[in-house]
Design a protein around this motif. Structure first.
Motif, PDB file in Angstrom:
ATOM      1  N   ARG A 186     -25.380  26.302  -4.412  1.00 35.75           N
ATOM      2  CA  ARG A 186     -24.289  25.937  -3.507  1.00 35.75           C
ATOM      3  C   ARG A 186     -23.216  25.120  -4.230  1.00 35.75           C
ATOM      4  N   MET A 187     -23.645  24.231  -5.124  1.00 34.72           N
ATOM      5  CA  MET A 187     -22.673  23.454  -5.892  1.00 34.72           C
ATOM      6  C   MET A 187     -21.853  24.374  -6.802  1.00 34.72           C
ATOM      7  N   TRP A 188     -22.513  25.326  -7.429  1.00 34.73           N
ATOM      8  CA  TRP A 188     -21.799  26.247  -8.329  1.00 34.73           C
ATOM      9  C   TRP A 188     -20.844  27.139  -7.552  1.00 34.73           C
ATOM     10  N   ASP A 189     -21.206  27.556  -6.354  1.00 34.70           N
ATOM     11  CA  ASP A 189     -20.287  28.353  -5.525  1.00 34.70           C
ATOM     12  C   ASP A 189     -18.971  27.595  -5.334  1.00 34.70           C
ATOM     13  N   MET A 190     -19.070  26.316  -4.992  1.00 35.70           N
ATOM     14  CA  MET A 190     -17.876  25.503  -4.765  1.00 35.70           C
ATOM     15  C   MET A 190     -17.184  25.152  -6.083  1.00 35.70           C
ATOM     16  N   PHE A 191     -17.976  24.917  -7.129  1.00 37.22           N
ATOM     17  CA  PHE A 191     -17.423  24.566  -8.437  1.00 37.22           C
ATOM     18  C   PHE A 191     -16.532  25.677  -8.979  1.00 37.22           C
ATOM     19  N   PHE A 192     -16.979  26.922  -8.894  1.00 37.33           N
ATOM     20  CA  PHE A 192     -16.174  28.029  -9.387  1.00 37.33           C
ATOM     21  C   PHE A 192     -14.887  28.189  -8.586  1.00 37.33           C
ATOM     22  N   CYS A 193     -14.930  27.850  -7.302  1.00 36.60           N
ATOM     23  CA  CYS A 193     -13.740  27.979  -6.459  1.00 36.60           C
ATOM     24  C   CYS A 193     -12.792  26.801  -6.625  1.00 36.60           C
ATOM     25  N   GLU A 194     -13.318  25.571  -6.604  1.00 32.08           N
ATOM     26  CA  GLU A 194     -12.478  24.379  -6.532  1.00 32.08           C
ATOM     27  C   GLU A 194     -12.379  23.596  -7.834  1.00 32.08           C
ATOM     28  N   GLY A 195     -13.205  23.905  -8.807  1.00 33.35           N
ATOM     29  CA  GLY A 195     -13.088  23.261 -10.098  1.00 33.35           C
ATOM     30  C   GLY A 195     -13.941  22.016 -10.259  1.00 33.35           C
ATOM     31  N   VAL A 196     -13.593  21.205 -11.259  1.00 38.03           N
ATOM     32  CA  VAL A 196     -14.427  20.087 -11.681  1.00 38.03           C
ATOM     33  C   VAL A 196     -14.524  18.984 -10.634  1.00 38.03           C
ATOM     34  N   LYS A 197     -13.631  18.941  -9.669  1.00 36.82           N
ATOM     35  CA  LYS A 197     -13.723  17.898  -8.654  1.00 36.82           C
ATOM     36  C   LYS A 197     -15.060  17.961  -7.907  1.00 36.82           C
ATOM     37  N   ILE A 198     -15.658  19.157  -7.826  1.00 34.87           N
ATOM     38  CA  ILE A 198     -16.967  19.290  -7.182  1.00 34.87           C
ATOM     39  C   ILE A 198     -18.026  18.553  -7.993  1.00 34.87           C
ATOM     40  N   ILE A 199     -17.962  18.634  -9.329  1.00 30.72           N
ATOM     41  CA  ILE A 199     -18.904  17.920 -10.181  1.00 30.72           C
ATOM     42  C   ILE A 199     -18.732  16.409  -9.998  1.00 30.72           C
ATOM     43  N   PHE A 200     -17.491  15.957  -9.956  1.00 30.97           N
ATOM     44  CA  PHE A 200     -17.234  14.533  -9.719  1.00 30.97           C
ATOM     45  C   PHE A 200     -17.779  14.105  -8.366  1.00 30.97           C
ATOM     46  N   ARG A 201     -17.550  14.902  -7.356  1.00 32.04           N
ATOM     47  CA  ARG A 201     -18.004  14.541  -6.004  1.00 32.04           C
ATOM     48  C   ARG A 201     -19.520  14.434  -5.928  1.00 32.04           C
ATOM     49  N   VAL A 202     -20.211  15.376  -6.555  1.00 28.01           N
ATOM     50  CA  VAL A 202     -21.676  15.324  -6.544  1.00 28.01           C
ATOM     51  C   VAL A 202     -22.154  14.037  -7.208  1.00 28.01           C
ATOM     52  N   GLY A 203     -21.583  13.713  -8.368  1.00 24.36           N
ATOM     53  CA  GLY A 203     -21.965  12.489  -9.064  1.00 24.36           C
ATOM     54  C   GLY A 203     -21.700  11.248  -8.232  1.00 24.36           C
ATOM     55  N   LEU A 204     -20.559  11.211  -7.566  1.00 22.86           N
ATOM     56  CA  LEU A 204     -20.208  10.058  -6.735  1.00 22.86           C
ATOM     57  C   LEU A 204     -21.130   9.928  -5.535  1.00 22.86           C
ATOM     58  N   VAL A 205     -21.477  11.059  -4.927  1.00 21.31           N
ATOM     59  CA  VAL A 205     -22.396  11.032  -3.775  1.00 21.31           C
ATOM     60  C   VAL A 205     -23.758  10.481  -4.192  1.00 21.31           C
ATOM     61  N   LEU A 206     -24.278  10.952  -5.325  1.00 26.46           N
ATOM     62  CA  LEU A 206     -25.598  10.502  -5.778  1.00 26.46           C
ATOM     63  C   LEU A 206     -25.588   9.010  -6.115  1.00 26.46           C
ATOM     64  N   LEU A 207     -24.540   8.542  -6.781  1.00 17.86           N
ATOM     65  CA  LEU A 207     -24.444   7.123  -7.122  1.00 17.86           C
ATOM     66  C   LEU A 207     -24.326   6.268  -5.859  1.00 17.86           C
ATOM     67  N   LYS A 208     -23.536   6.720  -4.930  1.00 14.76           N
ATOM     68  CA  LYS A 208     -23.360   5.981  -3.675  1.00 14.76           C
ATOM     69  C   LYS A 208     -24.668   5.921  -2.892  1.00 14.76           C
ATOM     70  N   CYS A 209     -25.380   7.041  -2.835  1.00 13.59           N
ATOM     71  CA  CYS A 209     -26.635   7.081  -2.072  1.00 13.59           C
ATOM     72  C   CYS A 209     -27.720   6.210  -2.706  1.00 13.59           C
ATOM     73  N   MET A 210     -27.775   6.192  -4.036  1.00 15.93           N
ATOM     74  CA  MET A 210     -28.840   5.461  -4.729  1.00 15.93           C
ATOM     75  C   MET A 210     -28.537   3.980  -4.936  1.00 15.93           C
ATOM     76  N   LEU A 211     -27.243   3.637  -5.070  1.00 18.67           N
ATOM     77  CA  LEU A 211     -26.879   2.257  -5.416  1.00 18.67           C
ATOM     78  C   LEU A 211     -25.860   1.651  -4.455  1.00 18.67           C
ATOM     79  N   GLY A 212     -25.668   2.275  -3.319  1.00 21.66           N
ATOM     80  CA  GLY A 212     -24.556   1.894  -2.452  1.00 21.66           C
ATOM     81  C   GLY A 212     -24.797   0.789  -1.447  1.00 21.66           C
ATOM     82  N   SER A 213     -25.939   0.134  -1.480  1.00 17.73           N
ATOM     83  CA  SER A 213     -26.184  -0.979  -0.545  1.00 17.73           C
ATOM     84  C   SER A 213     -27.017  -2.053  -1.229  1.00 17.73           C
TER      85      SER A 213
END
Length: 484
Positions: free
Chosen positions: A284-311
């Motif tokens: 699913r990430m690759w489907d969006m990555f091929f369409c929208e570009g590297v911002k999808i990779i950045f978003r995934v990284g930001l989501v994981l960091l926020k979920c793991m270290l965000g509180s």
């Protein structure tokens, strides 16, 4: 703080920091089938293969996600076939609809073909007819061949395509990676290219996978695989700067313990999360990555960091650099689950404009502290629309060519009968016997799909789009037969 080698790798002062980085791409043998005897023993046992071809390992599907109903899947396949048949018009006039359908998930039977069109690999292949065959026939540079051969068995060792040493999967992987070193001899080979090429090979033939790899390396992630890894370091700083806006708590924590972005995001970005996420989420990430570009990779990284270290509550258990790194190496499965992650990535407000603005800022800082970049990579293309706009294709370049053409030879008997005069009744019977049988599963020319008309309030149903599995009624029921 990390320091760089002259080659395509990362050298660390602290040996404990090697795990989870690009250098450790070669260190996952503990989870692989390391020897021929182990492989033979494994092959002789009864194995369970999931829908994606995995026979074990951390990325094997547990079957927790519900399948998409066959009728809905067939409607999606019909819509994607319509898009692929008029790709230039859809990209020019209905790009938002293409993006929306990529977010919903590309049907498995068409995923490989769609990736090739989205990336511009299809156009590159048509404009360079015979190029891959020419590169494939050349011997290659021995210094790269040796490194590539050593890496082959480390790529998805629990996937049925790559489980056998010297099998067709590893052979094709070798061909694709060798061809790339000949295509870009100044860049050569980087270990992180191997999993990228392997994912492509799971969905398309070797020639298509080669052009897909070329597009990723040159358009989506330029400079990532060059000696020095300057591009990945820059993107690490961009990620860290964006994190300050997305999750100030996580940003302060990483800054407090002086945890350099390259320590935790190198493998994420260079392998496009293909070695990190559950397989349904990877696709699913690759489907969006091929369409929208590297911002999808950045978003995934930001989501994981926020979920793991965000509180503050989550940070109680990782008061220190080592503890924090351990936490980021073992991300909680619920945060990587397909439905949750896809929805979070779609909703995160980080655009290509934000990334480019921060890129310019970090580039200025880099020049102040490090001087000019040694690697002059081409500008990054943010997704399929930008790639097509930069290199407009012809209609011939986008024409779909059948992979398999079946010719039915005429029998002697039928030729003899053609010479005879037939009565009216015989002609009717002949017409009936030679007409092709009606398709029991005709594809609707414009099938209605209510889910394509979702209002913003109904967008939450996107997360119910689970990994797609074919059926008896779908165009192709096997995930790995997507190019047929």
């Amino acid at each position: 703080m990390a320091k760089l080698q002259s080659g395509n790798g990362v050298q660390w002062k602290d040996s404990r920091s090697q795990r989870g980085t690009v250098e450790s791409l070669a260190e996952h043998e503990s989870s692989s089938l390391g020897s021929a005897s182990e492989l033979n023993g494994f092959a002789n046992t009864e194995i369970q293969t999931d829908r994606y071809g995995f026979i074990g390992g951390a990325q094997q599907s547990t079957g927790e996600n519900a399948d998409i109903p066959p009728d809905v899947l067939r409607q999606r396949e019909a819509k994607w076939l319509d898009m692929l048949n008029s790709w230039d018009k859809w990209m020019a006039k209905k790009h938002k609809k293409v993006k929306f359908r990529c977010q919903k998930g590309i049907p498995p039977s068409l995923r490989g073909r769609a990736w090739l069109y989205l990336s511009g690999g299809k156009v590159k292949k048509e404009q360079n007819q015979g190029k891959f065959q020419e590169l494939d026939s050349q011997p290659g540079d021995p210094k790269w061949l040796d490194v590539i051969e050593k890496d082959l068995h480390r790529q998805f060792p629990f996937h049925e395509m790559f489980v056998a040493r010297g099998g067709h999967g590893q052979q094709d992987l070798f061909r694709v990676l060798k061809a790339y070193t000949l295509h870009r001899p100044e860049e050569g080979y980087c270990q992180a290219q191997a999993p990228i090429a392997a994912v492509l090979l799971m969905h398309m033939p070797a020639e298509d996978a080669f052009w897909g790899l070329v597009q990723i390396c040159e358009k989506y992630l330029p400079g990532y695989y060059s000696a020095g890894l300057e591009a990945i370091q820059l993107d690490g700083e961009i990620l860290f700067a964006l994190l300050k806006r997305v999750s100030p708590v996580a940003h302060r924590h990483l800054k407090k313990y002086k945890i350099d972005p390259i320590l935790y995001m190198t493998e994420w970005f260079m392998c496009a999360f293909s070695r990190t996420l559950p397989w349904a989420s990877v696709l699913r990430m690759w489907d969006m990555f091929f369409c929208e570009g590297v911002k999808i990779i950045f978003r995934v990284g930001l989501v994981l960091l926020k979920c793991m270290l965000g509180s503050q509550e989550k940070l109680k258990a990782c008061q220190g650099q080592y503890e924090t790194m351990e936490l980021l190496r073992s991300i909680e499965p619920r945060y990587m689950q397909e439905a949750f992650l896809v929805q979070e990535v779609i909703e995160l407000a980080v655009s290509e404009r934000d990334i480019e603005k921060e890129h310019l800022s970090q580039l200025r800082r880099w020049k102040e502290t490090h001087g000019e970049l040694h690697c002059k990579s081409p500008p990054r293309m943010h997704g399929a629309k930008a790639i097509m706009a930069a290199e407009p294709p012809s209609r011939q370049d986008l024409k779909q060519n059948p992979t398999i053409i079946v010719e039915v030879p005429q029998t002697t008997e039928s030729k003899t009968e053609k010479g005879k005069k037939m009565t009216k009744t015989e002609k009717i019977n002949e017409t009936k016997s030679t007409s092709p049988p009606p398709n029991p599963y005709p594809l609707p020319s414009n099938p209605p799909l209510p889910s394509d008309k979702l209002s913003p309030s109904e967008s939450q149903h996107l997360q119910e789009d689970t990994p797609l599995q074919g059926s008896n009624q779908s165009l192709s029921s096997a995930e790995h037969d997507t190019y047929l």
